[in-house]
Design an enzyme around this catalytic site. Structure first.
Site, PDB file in Angstrom:
ATOM      1  CB  SER A   1      -1.167  -3.749   2.117  1.00  0.00           C
ATOM      2  OG  SER A   1      -2.299  -3.705   1.278  1.00  0.00           O
TER       3      SER A   1
ATOM      4  CE  LYS B   1      -4.703  -6.976   2.244  1.00  0.00           C
ATOM      5  NZ  LYS B   1      -3.677  -6.007   2.509  1.00  0.00           N
TER       6      LYS B   1
END
Length: 191
Positions: A50, A88
């Protein structure tokens, strides 16, 4: 004979003292390392794709618990959001408004298009996904004490766009990524 025994016992006593000194020094060093990695830094391993192209599965990172105010672009590790910790990028902080144009792939923060080249990403990175009931609606204003995060690989990243993640409380931020340990050819400061 008694003199020789005293000499041998003095030498043996010095060896025992020397061994205890070494053990004491090793114990102090191990204690310091444990305290530093418990309260100041943690080592984390990236799992998944990701955060491609900036971070790949297997990358080992140093994460600091002392990060102060989070800034746009900081890479963070969050816990208690999904089953496993997530890594993230902070896109917006409290009181900022985020909007995403899913047709063009543009992310807006406070009405301004986000320049993602500063994060090592192509400008106009694709954020197109199949919109569904699992996604939050936009625009969104980040509540106090929270951040809005996105993965760099938006096509597969489960991030603040999804109701399952949403805005992340700063209380759930384990730390800020500041150094890559492995792979060795990419070792260095992040940011």
């Amino acid at each position: 004979m008694k003199v020789v025994n005293r000499i041998h016992s003095r030498k043996a006593g010095k060896r025992v003292c020397s061994c205890f000194d070494w053990v004491e020094e090793i114990a102090v060093a191990v204690t310091i390392v444990v305290l530093v990695f418990t309260f100041l830094f943690r080592v984390g391993t990236v799992n998944g794709i990701s955060m491609l192209p900036n971070f790949t599965g297997g990358d080992r990172l140093l994460v600091t618990n002392i990060h102060g105010d989070l800034q746009q672009g900081d890479v963070v590790v969050a816990v208690n959001v999904l089953e496993e910790p997530i890594i993230k990028r902070v896109i917006a902080t409290e009181n900022q408004t985020v909007d995403i144009d899913f047709d063009t792939g543009t992310v807006y923060v406070d009405g301004q298009p986000l320049d993602e080249t500063q994060f090592g990403l192509e400008n106009g990175i694709t954020v197109k996904v199949n919109t569904s009931e699992e996604m939050i609606s936009f625009p969104q204003t980040v509540p106090p004490g929270c951040v809005f995060v996105l993965g760099d690989n938006r096509l597969v990243s489960e991030d603040s766009r999804y109701m399952a993640v949403g805005m992340i409380s700063t209380d759930n931020i384990l730390g800020k990524v500041f150094f890559r340990i492995y792979p060795f050819d990419q070792m260095g400061v992040i940011g």
